[in-house]
Design a protein around this motif. Structure first.
Motif, mmCIF file in Angstrom:
data_model
loop_
_atom_site.group_PDB
_atom_site.id
_atom_site.type_symbol
_atom_site.label_atom_id
_atom_site.label_comp_id
_atom_site.label_asym_id
_atom_site.label_seq_id
_atom_site.Cartn_x
_atom_site.Cartn_y
_atom_site.Cartn_z
ATOM 1 N N LEU A 183 -22.665 67.372 43.752
ATOM 2 C CA LEU A 183 -21.637 67.878 42.845
ATOM 3 C C LEU A 183 -20.451 66.911 42.775
ATOM 4 N N GLN A 184 -20.041 66.368 43.919
ATOM 5 C CA GLN A 184 -18.915 65.439 43.914
ATOM 6 C C GLN A 184 -19.235 64.178 43.117
ATOM 7 N N SER A 185 -20.467 63.689 43.233
ATOM 8 C CA SER A 185 -20.865 62.514 42.467
ATOM 9 C C SER A 185 -20.775 62.785 40.967
ATOM 10 N N LYS A 186 -21.223 63.972 40.561
ATOM 11 C CA LYS A 186 -21.169 64.344 39.144
ATOM 12 C C LYS A 186 -19.724 64.478 38.673
ATOM 13 N N VAL A 187 -18.888 65.089 39.524
ATOM 14 C CA VAL A 187 -17.484 65.275 39.154
ATOM 15 C C VAL A 187 -16.777 63.935 39.062
ATOM 16 N N LEU A 188 -17.057 63.031 39.977
ATOM 17 C CA LEU A 188 -16.429 61.709 39.947
ATOM 18 C C LEU A 188 -16.801 60.965 38.665
ATOM 19 N N ARG A 189 -18.056 61.044 38.291
ATOM 20 C CA ARG A 189 -18.492 60.377 37.057
ATOM 21 C C ARG A 189 -17.871 61.071 35.837
ATOM 22 N N PHE A 241 -18.969 71.648 32.882
ATOM 23 C CA PHE A 241 -19.048 72.523 34.044
ATOM 24 C C PHE A 241 -18.607 73.941 33.673
ATOM 25 N N GLU A 242 -19.185 74.916 34.359
ATOM 26 C CA GLU A 242 -18.763 76.298 34.211
ATOM 27 C C GLU A 242 -18.056 76.746 35.482
ATOM 28 N N GLY A 243 -17.100 77.659 35.335
ATOM 29 C CA GLY A 243 -16.384 78.153 36.498
ATOM 30 C C GLY A 243 -15.409 77.125 37.053
ATOM 31 N N TYR A 244 -15.197 77.194 38.363
ATOM 32 C CA TYR A 244 -14.195 76.321 38.991
ATOM 33 C C TYR A 244 -14.746 75.505 40.153
ATOM 34 N N SER A 245 -16.071 75.526 40.347
ATOM 35 C CA SER A 245 -16.636 74.779 41.471
ATOM 36 C C SER A 245 -16.352 73.285 41.348
ATOM 37 N N HIS A 246 -16.284 72.784 40.099
ATOM 38 C CA HIS A 246 -16.025 71.347 39.937
ATOM 39 C C HIS A 246 -14.600 70.991 40.345
ATOM 40 N N ARG A 247 -13.676 71.950 40.209
ATOM 41 C CA ARG A 247 -12.299 71.674 40.617
ATOM 42 C C ARG A 247 -12.167 71.667 42.141
ATOM 43 N N ILE A 248 -12.990 72.467 42.813
ATOM 44 C CA ILE A 248 -13.011 72.442 44.267
ATOM 45 C C ILE A 248 -13.521 71.087 44.752
ATOM 46 N N ALA A 249 -14.590 70.611 44.118
ATOM 47 C CA ALA A 249 -15.126 69.294 44.462
ATOM 48 C C ALA A 249 -14.098 68.206 44.139
ATOM 49 N N ALA A 250 -13.377 68.383 43.023
ATOM 50 C CA ALA A 250 -12.363 67.410 42.633
ATOM 51 C C ALA A 250 -11.241 67.343 43.656
ATOM 52 N N ARG A 251 -10.862 68.486 44.236
ATOM 53 C CA ARG A 251 -9.801 68.493 45.240
ATOM 54 C C ARG A 251 -10.204 67.664 46.458
ATOM 55 N N ALA A 252 -11.482 67.777 46.871
ATOM 56 C CA ALA A 252 -11.964 66.975 47.991
ATOM 57 C C ALA A 252 -11.933 65.487 47.642
ATOM 58 N N ALA A 303 -9.846 64.119 45.578
ATOM 59 C CA ALA A 303 -8.428 63.740 45.566
ATOM 60 C C ALA A 303 -7.917 63.532 46.986
ATOM 61 N N ASP A 304 -8.379 64.361 47.934
ATOM 62 C CA ASP A 304 -7.967 64.204 49.326
ATOM 63 C C ASP A 304 -8.378 62.842 49.874
ATOM 64 N N ASP A 305 -9.507 62.323 49.387
ATOM 65 C CA ASP A 305 -9.987 61.010 49.824
ATOM 66 C C ASP A 305 -9.521 59.879 48.904
ATOM 67 N N ARG A 306 -8.607 60.223 47.980
ATOM 68 C CA ARG A 306 -7.959 59.239 47.098
ATOM 69 C C ARG A 306 -8.925 58.562 46.126
ATOM 70 N N TYR A 307 -9.997 59.278 45.738
ATOM 71 C CA TYR A 307 -10.896 58.749 44.727
ATOM 72 C C TYR A 307 -10.414 59.102 43.321
ATOM 73 N N ILE A 308 -9.644 60.181 43.220
ATOM 74 C CA ILE A 308 -9.057 60.588 41.944
ATOM 75 C C ILE A 308 -7.659 61.139 42.216
ATOM 76 N N THR A 309 -6.905 61.321 41.148
ATOM 77 C CA THR A 309 -5.614 62.003 41.238
ATOM 78 C C THR A 309 -5.670 63.226 40.340
ATOM 79 N N ILE A 310 -4.971 64.281 40.739
ATOM 80 C CA ILE A 310 -4.986 65.545 40.000
ATOM 81 C C ILE A 310 -3.555 65.936 39.659
ATOM 82 N N GLY A 340 -11.860 55.057 43.499
ATOM 83 C CA GLY A 340 -12.942 55.860 42.956
ATOM 84 C C GLY A 340 -13.885 55.046 42.101
ATOM 85 N N VAL A 341 -13.324 54.117 41.327
ATOM 86 C CA VAL A 341 -14.152 53.251 40.482
ATOM 87 C C VAL A 341 -15.090 52.417 41.345
#
Length: 272
Positions: free
Chosen positions: A20-26, A37-48, A50-57, A72-73
Motif C-alpha cells: 500500500l505504501q508503494s502505491k501511495v508513494l507512486r 483510493f477509497e476511504g482513508y487507508s491511503h492517508r494512514i500509509a501516507a502519514r507513515a 511522511a514520518d520517514d520524510r518520503y513525502i510532505t503533507i 521519496g523520488v
C-alpha cells in the motif's frame, strides 16, 4: 576505539515499504489524482511515509494534500514496478492498524488467557509494520471486571522511537580519569583486578560523554533516597542526572556460563 556494548548503530538502509505504501508513494508522485483510493487507508500509509520524510503533507479533510520529496523520488526509482502494482495480501498487522485508526485509536478486542499468544503475536507484528505511527506502540489491556471482562487495544507512547542512538567512544588510553571513574578504579568491588582497568575506562567514557551532552554526573552516594522509611544514599558507581531525573548505574562483571574465558563487564541500572 572500543564502544560501549549497548550502543547499537541505527540501520542505514530504509525500511521496506508495504504494498500500500508503494502505491501511495507512486500516487503522490503522480500528483494525487482522484478516484484511485477509497476511504482513508491511503492517508494512514501516507502519514507513515511522511514520518520517514518520503513525502510532505499539508492540510486536513478536503484540504489534504501531499507532495513527494527528493528522498521519496530516490526511493521510488528503486521500487520495482511489478512489486508496486501487484495485489499482494496485506498483513494482518497492517489491516489491524487501519482498523484501529478508523476507530479513533481505541478498539475493543478479544482478550484473556486464551487470546494471550495471538495478541502477543499481533503486538510484535504491529511493531514491525511500516504503518505503525512513529513514537507509539500497540497495547492491549483489560478495562472490564472479573464478572464482565472487556479488553481494548490502543496506542501508547514508545519513547525509543524518539531517541537517536549515538555511540559512546571509549578511548584506547586514559591519561586522567573522570573523578567518578577514578573512585571506581581505586575502590571497586564488582570487577576482578584483571578487568578493573577496562571497566574504569568504560565508566570514564560514559561519564565524559554524559557531561559533554549536558548531563550532570556525580557519585550515587551524593544523592539521598526518599522512597524508603529511612533516608539512605543511592547505590551504584555513577549517577547521571537529566533534568529532574537521576539514574544510578553500577559496573559489574558477569561470568559467562559454560565458557573458560573471562567474564563480561556490564553497566546495569537503576539499582535498588
Amino acid at each position: 576505539m572500543d564502544r560501549l556494548g549497548w550502543d547499537i548503530p541505527l540501520p542505514q538502509h530504509p525500511k521496506p515499504l508495504s504494498v500500500l505504501q508503494s502505491k501511495v508513494l507512486r500516487w503522490v508522485n503522480d500528483g494525487c489524482p482522484g478516484s484511485i483510493f477509497e476511504g482513508y487507508s491511503h492517508r494512514i500509509a501516507a502519514r507513515a511515509l511522511a514520518d520517514d520524510r518520503y513525502i510532505t503533507i499539508k492540510g486536513k479533510g478536503p484540504t489534504w494534500t501531499a507532495k513527494i520529496t527528493q528522498r521519496g523520488v530516490e526511493l521510488l526509482e528503486g521500487i520495482d514496478d511489478s512489486a508496486a502494482n501487484n495485489h499482494t495480501h496485506e498483513s494482518e498487522a497492517d489491516k489491524f492498524i487501519q482498523k484501529l485508526t478508523a476507530a479513533g485509536g481505541v478498539l475493543e478486542v478479544e482478550g484473556g488467557y486464551s487470546h494471550t499468544a495471538a495478541n502477543d503475536a499481533l503486538i510484535r507484528d504491529v511493531m514491525k509494520s511500516t504503518l505503525r505511527p512513529k513514537g507509539y506502540k500497540l497495547e492491549i489491556t483489560s478495562v472490564g471486571s472479573w464478572q464482565s471482562p472487556k479488553y481494548e487495544a490502543r496506542w501508547t507512547r514508545h519513547f525509543p522511537d524518539d531517541v537517536d542512538e549515538r555511540p559512546v567512544p571509549v578511548p584506547d588510553t586514559v591519561s586522567k580519569y573522570h573523578p567518578v571513574a577514578k573512585v571506581f578504579r581505586d575502590g571497586t568491588r564488582g570487577v576482578s583486578k584483571e578487568h578493573v582497568a577496562r571497566a574504569a575506562k568504560l565508566l570514564h567514557a560514559l561519564a565524559t560523554e554524559s557531561t559533554a551532552r549536558g548531563y550532570e554526573v556525580t557519585l550515587p552516594s551524593s544523592h539521598k533516597r526518599t522512597d524508603t522509611r529511612r533516608t539512605t544514599s543511592l547505590d551504584g558507581d555513577i549517577a547521571i542526572t537529566i533534568g529532574t531525573t537521576t539514574v544510578p548505574l553500577e559496573m559489574r562483571e558477569l561470568a559467562v556460563t559454560g565458557l573458560d574465558g573471562p567474564g563480561r563487564t556490564v553497566i546495569s541500572g537503576p539499582t535498588s
